[in-house]
Design a protein around this motif. Structure first.
Motif, PDB file in Angstrom:
ATOM      1  N   THR A   7       2.539  33.678 -26.130  1.00  0.00           N
ATOM      2  CA  THR A   7       2.467  34.840 -27.029  1.00  0.00           C
ATOM      3  C   THR A   7       3.203  36.074 -26.498  1.00  0.00           C
ATOM      4  OG1 THR A   7       0.337  35.597 -26.141  1.00  0.00           O
ATOM      5  CG2 THR A   7       0.254  34.038 -27.968  1.00  0.00           C
ATOM      6  N   CYS A   8       4.089  35.889 -25.533  1.00  0.00           N
ATOM      7  CA  CYS A   8       5.079  36.927 -25.139  1.00  0.00           C
ATOM      8  C   CYS A   8       4.672  37.962 -24.097  1.00  0.00           C
ATOM      9  CB  CYS A   8       5.606  37.635 -26.372  1.00  0.00           C
ATOM     10  SG  CYS A   8       7.188  38.466 -26.125  1.00  0.00           S
ATOM     11  N   PRO A   9       3.500  38.414 -23.766  1.00  0.00           N
ATOM     12  CA  PRO A   9       2.216  37.790 -24.033  1.00  0.00           C
ATOM     13  C   PRO A   9       1.195  38.635 -24.794  1.00  0.00           C
ATOM     14  CG  PRO A   9       2.102  38.835 -21.900  1.00  0.00           C
ATOM     15  CD  PRO A   9       3.400  39.251 -22.544  1.00  0.00           C
ATOM     16  N   ALA A  55     -21.257  37.635 -32.865  1.00  0.00           N
ATOM     17  CA  ALA A  55     -22.147  36.514 -32.552  1.00  0.00           C
ATOM     18  C   ALA A  55     -21.503  35.167 -32.856  1.00  0.00           C
ATOM     19  CB  ALA A  55     -23.443  36.658 -33.339  1.00  0.00           C
ATOM     20  N   HIS A  56     -20.867  35.065 -34.030  1.00  0.00           N
ATOM     21  CA  HIS A  56     -20.255  33.777 -34.388  1.00  0.00           C
ATOM     22  C   HIS A  56     -19.023  33.537 -33.519  1.00  0.00           C
ATOM     23  CE1 HIS A  56     -22.787  34.129 -37.917  1.00  0.00           C
ATOM     24  NE2 HIS A  56     -22.548  32.845 -38.131  1.00  0.00           N
ATOM     25  N   SER A  57     -18.980  32.386 -32.849  1.00  0.00           N
ATOM     26  CA  SER A  57     -17.805  32.156 -32.002  1.00  0.00           C
ATOM     27  C   SER A  57     -16.976  30.979 -32.509  1.00  0.00           C
ATOM     28  CB  SER A  57     -18.211  31.958 -30.547  1.00  0.00           C
ATOM     29  OG  SER A  57     -18.938  30.774 -30.400  1.00  0.00           O
ATOM     30  N   GLY A  58     -15.677  31.125 -32.341  1.00  0.00           N
ATOM     31  CA  GLY A  58     -14.740  30.086 -32.773  1.00  0.00           C
ATOM     32  C   GLY A  58     -13.418  30.286 -32.058  1.00  0.00           C
ATOM     33  N   GLU A  59     -12.406  29.528 -32.459  1.00  0.00           N
ATOM     34  CA  GLU A  59     -11.116  29.610 -31.773  1.00  0.00           C
ATOM     35  C   GLU A  59     -10.319  30.837 -32.231  1.00  0.00           C
ATOM     36  OE1 GLU A  59      -7.057  27.149 -30.658  1.00  0.00           O
ATOM     37  OE2 GLU A  59      -8.194  26.495 -32.399  1.00  0.00           O
ATOM     38  N   ILE A  60      -9.623  31.460 -31.295  1.00  0.00           N
ATOM     39  CA  ILE A  60      -8.705  32.550 -31.644  1.00  0.00           C
ATOM     40  C   ILE A  60      -7.402  31.918 -32.117  1.00  0.00           C
ATOM     41  CG2 ILE A  60      -7.364  34.510 -30.795  1.00  0.00           C
ATOM     42  CD1 ILE A  60      -9.421  34.927 -28.621  1.00  0.00           C
ATOM     43  N   LYS A 106       6.380  17.477 -30.969  1.00  0.00           N
ATOM     44  CA  LYS A 106       4.996  17.069 -31.210  1.00  0.00           C
ATOM     45  C   LYS A 106       4.026  18.195 -30.818  1.00  0.00           C
ATOM     46  CE  LYS A 106       1.859  13.554 -29.657  1.00  0.00           C
ATOM     47  NZ  LYS A 106       1.697  13.535 -28.217  1.00  0.00           N
ATOM     48  N   ASN A 107       4.202  18.726 -29.607  1.00  0.00           N
ATOM     49  CA  ASN A 107       3.284  19.784 -29.161  1.00  0.00           C
ATOM     50  C   ASN A 107       3.530  21.101 -29.890  1.00  0.00           C
ATOM     51  OD1 ASN A 107       1.478  18.610 -27.194  1.00  0.00           O
ATOM     52  ND2 ASN A 107       3.340  18.168 -26.046  1.00  0.00           N
ATOM     53  N   SER A 108       4.763  21.290 -30.377  1.00  0.00           N
ATOM     54  CA  SER A 108       5.058  22.497 -31.159  1.00  0.00           C
ATOM     55  C   SER A 108       4.269  22.474 -32.466  1.00  0.00           C
ATOM     56  CB  SER A 108       6.547  22.586 -31.484  1.00  0.00           C
ATOM     57  OG  SER A 108       7.299  22.603 -30.308  1.00  0.00           O
ATOM     58  N   GLU A 109       4.191  21.296 -33.064  1.00  0.00           N
ATOM     59  CA  GLU A 109       3.422  21.164 -34.316  1.00  0.00           C
ATOM     60  C   GLU A 109       1.944  21.412 -34.069  1.00  0.00           C
ATOM     61  OE1 GLU A 109       4.141  17.418 -36.337  1.00  0.00           O
ATOM     62  OE2 GLU A 109       6.303  17.861 -36.339  1.00  0.00           O
ATOM     63  N   ILE A 110       1.441  20.861 -32.959  1.00  0.00           N
ATOM     64  CA  ILE A 110       0.012  21.044 -32.640  1.00  0.00           C
ATOM     65  C   ILE A 110      -0.278  22.522 -32.397  1.00  0.00           C
ATOM     66  CG2 ILE A 110      -1.797  20.517 -30.940  1.00  0.00           C
ATOM     67  CD1 ILE A 110      -0.373  17.789 -30.521  1.00  0.00           C
ATOM     68  N   LEU A 111       0.641  23.186 -31.684  1.00  0.00           N
ATOM     69  CA  LEU A 111       0.450  24.610 -31.377  1.00  0.00           C
ATOM     70  C   LEU A 111       0.325  25.442 -32.656  1.00  0.00           C
ATOM     71  CD1 LEU A 111       0.540  26.765 -29.032  1.00  0.00           C
ATOM     72  CD2 LEU A 111       2.985  26.973 -29.496  1.00  0.00           C
ATOM     73  N   TYR A 152      -0.930  29.013 -38.007  1.00  0.00           N
ATOM     74  CA  TYR A 152      -1.340  29.998 -36.989  1.00  0.00           C
ATOM     75  C   TYR A 152      -1.124  29.396 -35.606  1.00  0.00           C
ATOM     76  CZ  TYR A 152      -3.695  33.103 -40.304  1.00  0.00           C
ATOM     77  OH  TYR A 152      -3.963  33.992 -41.312  1.00  0.00           O
ATOM     78  N   LEU A 153      -0.802  30.234 -34.638  1.00  0.00           N
ATOM     79  CA  LEU A 153      -0.691  29.747 -33.268  1.00  0.00           C
ATOM     80  C   LEU A 153      -2.103  29.609 -32.687  1.00  0.00           C
ATOM     81  CD1 LEU A 153       1.843  30.594 -30.540  1.00  0.00           C
ATOM     82  CD2 LEU A 153      -0.576  30.791 -29.972  1.00  0.00           C
ATOM     83  N   HIS A 154      -2.380  28.433 -32.151  1.00  0.00           N
ATOM     84  CA  HIS A 154      -3.716  28.154 -31.613  1.00  0.00           C
ATOM     85  C   HIS A 154      -3.763  28.498 -30.129  1.00  0.00           C
ATOM     86  CE1 HIS A 154      -5.478  25.941 -35.080  1.00  0.00           C
ATOM     87  NE2 HIS A 154      -4.220  26.058 -35.445  1.00  0.00           N
ATOM     88  N   THR A 155      -4.711  29.369 -29.772  1.00  0.00           N
ATOM     89  CA  THR A 155      -4.780  29.804 -28.374  1.00  0.00           C
ATOM     90  C   THR A 155      -5.630  28.866 -27.524  1.00  0.00           C
ATOM     91  OG1 THR A 155      -6.758  31.145 -28.724  1.00  0.00           O
ATOM     92  CG2 THR A 155      -4.605  32.237 -29.048  1.00  0.00           C
ATOM     93  N   GLY A 156      -6.517  28.111 -28.158  1.00  0.00           N
ATOM     94  CA  GLY A 156      -7.435  27.274 -27.373  1.00  0.00           C
ATOM     95  C   GLY A 156      -8.521  28.102 -26.705  1.00  0.00           C
ATOM     96  N   ASP A 157      -8.614  29.377 -27.059  1.00  0.00           N
ATOM     97  CA  ASP A 157      -9.664  30.232 -26.499  1.00  0.00           C
ATOM     98  C   ASP A 157     -10.769  30.422 -27.532  1.00  0.00           C
ATOM     99  OD1 ASP A 157      -8.477  30.823 -23.980  1.00  0.00           O
ATOM    100  OD2 ASP A 157      -7.039  32.099 -25.025  1.00  0.00           O
TER     101      ASP A 157
END
Ligand code: AMP
Length: 546
Positions: free
Chosen positions: A335-337, A387-392, A408-413, A418-423
């Motif tokens: 994210t550049c970052p 309170a509600h938590s989910g992925e950013i 392949k990983n670009s598509e998953i990202l 939206y870009l998936h942070t995995g956080d």
């Protein structure tokens, strides 16, 4: 019709967002402002500009053309800053090599990025010599603090200073499409081989402006403005040192580059050069706080953005006691970052130190032009109730469009646009996000999520704990349960029973899932780290889950 004619005026200049344009303003403001290297070497912005032009001539004479890739292996230096500008300004791509990777990983990234030229500090020549037989690079240039080249079996073109010295100090940098790739580097934050991310001129210029809109406009704290003195303490190979050298240059402030990070030298530079704005990961801050020299330096007024990992509350409180304005920044290689910054709103300034710390250690509010959503597994946005938590997931103009040569990983990202942070995080009603875990690190105990970060924070508060990492281990009954790997302070005694008692007391008082009580403790000698000093949970899980 008239409007269209005006919009399409062929006489008007079609201004592109190019890195060369970042260099305009500071030269008007004050060409005598300084750029300092390790306290010994000083250049004015006027000289810096000339050196950028000379470097471009030197690279161009070596045959570097638009679309070529030029790699750099250096500590944080004025030379690196020159490369941040000259290489992309030629239309070439700057590859910032992660100097902490293993030789095999470095070889992989050099090959994958298709580097044509490498500029390497003398300290890294032995590493390059190890892999030289397998390197397909046209030229090596040596960066040396004393301008000498030690004997090397590499076929080097020469030393940086000697090579740029007699070059003309004006290069007619061309205009080109702002969507031209400007930088690339590799992240190891995912599984498998390092993955290349890349950013265009337009993205870097917009990231600079976005950061300025948030950092430059904050009225009372957490700001970066004209009059500040800037010193990065995050490596320039890692996500453009968070993009802040470009921000500092656009502001025209004094910049201090510390070379290799030596705690005493960093503290000396902060004092001597009167540094007022820096950024670093908690591990480095910890190193500074543990340096005996820390009490000799007046750190009041120093603003420090902490990122790369959560800012521990105890660290933030210690900083506030020392008069340091410490706050969180959040982002990732992809994210550049920078995505968010934890600044206080004006009314929060009246809060006491403890309550202020709770805000400063949050993950922050989205920076200008950044759209952040916290979503559930079906991509549905969650309530902003803290309170509600989910992925950013994010959208902004400066996110990598994919992983280089990895469809392949670009598509998953970018699943779902939206870009998936995995956080994993919550967002509150004032827009503050708070990361509770990484998707891969989260521990699911009997169907409930337990935050490893919160457990680490609690265990860390015990005075006999030096370091801790919490991972999920397989458990027949619960599916998973949390295991705390703890390094004890060698000067103090601590039993696992006492530490569990301490943790349970906090868990009972806090708002954590009761499943957190299933915590196990294991004392270890040390905790594995990644090449950039983060806890390597992947490795720890591998080591301790079986
Ligand atoms: P990297 O790409 O190596 O910079 O790692 C990015 C990851 O570091 C993010 O996805 C987060 O998991 C973590 N990270 C970065 N900044 C923060 C922060 N302020 N708080 C918690 N985690 C962070």
């Amino acid at each position: 019709m008239l409007l269209e004619k005006t919009l399409n005026n062929p006489y008007a200049h079609n201004y592109q967002l190019l890195i060369k344009n970042i260099l305009n303003a500071p030269i008007y403001f004050d060409p005598t402002q300084e750029i300092v290297y390790r306290g010994d070497k000083r250049f004015t912005y006027a000289t810096f500009k000339k050196r950028v032009h000379k470097l471009a001539h030197m690279l161009s004479a070596l045959g570097v053309r638009k679309g070529d890739t030029v790699a750099v292996m250096d500590y944080d230096s004025h030379r690196y800053l020159e490369c941040y500008f000259a290489i992309p300004m030629l239309g070439a791509i700057l590859h910032t090599i992660n100097i902490r990777l293993s030789p095999e990983q470095i070889l992989y990234t050099i090959d994958h990025a298709e580097d044509d030229v490498i500029l390497a500090h003398t300290d890294f020549l032995p590493l390059l010599e190890q892999i030289k037989g397998r390197l397909d690079v046209e030229h090596f240039i040596v960066l040396s603090d004393d301008e000498k080249i030690l004997p090397t079996s590499l076929h080097v073109k020469g030393e940086y200073e000697a090579l740029i010295e007699n070059q003309p100090d004006f290069f007619d940098f061309p205009d080109f499409d702002e969507n031209t790739r400007a930088t690339t580097f590799y992240t190891t934050g995912t599984t498998g081989f390092p993955k290349g991310v890349y950013f265009t001129h337009r993205q870097l210029v917009l990231h600079t402006l976005g950061a300025l809109s948030t950092l430059g406009s904050a009225p009372h704290q957490g700001n970066f403005r004209q009059g500040d003195v800037y010193m990065p303490i995050t490596p320039m190979f890692h996500v453009h040192a968070w993009g802040l050298p470009y921000v500092a240059t656009m502001l025209g402030v004094k910049q201090v580059y510390p070379g290799r990070y030596i705690p005493d030298l960093l503290l000396e530079l902060i004092a001597k050069e009167r540094v007022t704005f820096s950024h670093c990961v908690p591990t480095i801050m910890h190193m500074l706080f543990n340096s005996p020299k820390i009490n000799e330096v007046d750190l009041r007024g120093w603003k420090v953005m902490i990122g790369g990992a959560a800012l521990p509350k105890a660290m933030c409180q210690e900083a506030l006691k020392r008069g340091i304005d410490m706050f969180t920044g959040y982002g990732m290689s992809e994210t550049c970052p920078i995505l968010s910054i934890a600044q206080l709103t004006p009314e929060m300034l009246d809060l006491n130190e403890d309550a202020q710390s709770d805000i400063r250690i949050k993950t922050g509010r989205p920076m200008g032009l950044v759209e952040i959503q916290v979503v559930d597994e079906t991509m549905r946005p969650l309530l902003h109730d803290g309170a509600h938590s989910g992925e950013i997931v994010v959208r902004s103009p400066w996110l990598t469009q994919g992983y280089f040569k990895d469809q392949k990983n670009s598509e998953i990202l970018w699943q779902g646009g939206y870009l998936h942070t995995g956080d994993i995080a919550t967002m509150d009603e004032k827009g503050y996000i708070k990361i509770t875990d990484r998707m891969k690190d989260i521990i699911k105990v009997g169907g409930e999520w337990v935050s490893s970060l919160e457990l680490e924070d609690i265990i860390n508060r015990h005075p006999s704990v030096k370091e801790v990492a919490v991972i999920g281990i397989d458990d027949e009954k619960w599916g998973e349960r949390p295991l705390a790997l703890v390094v004890k302070d060698a000067t103090k005694s601590l039993s696992d029973k006492a530490l569990l008692l301490h943790a349970k007391e906090f868990i009972n008082k806090g708002i954590m899932a009761r499943e957190s009580m299933l915590l196990k403790i294991k004392f270890v000698e040390s905790i594995d780290k990644t090449s950039i000093g983060k806890v390597n949970k992947k490795e720890l899980r591998h080591k301790y889950t079986h």
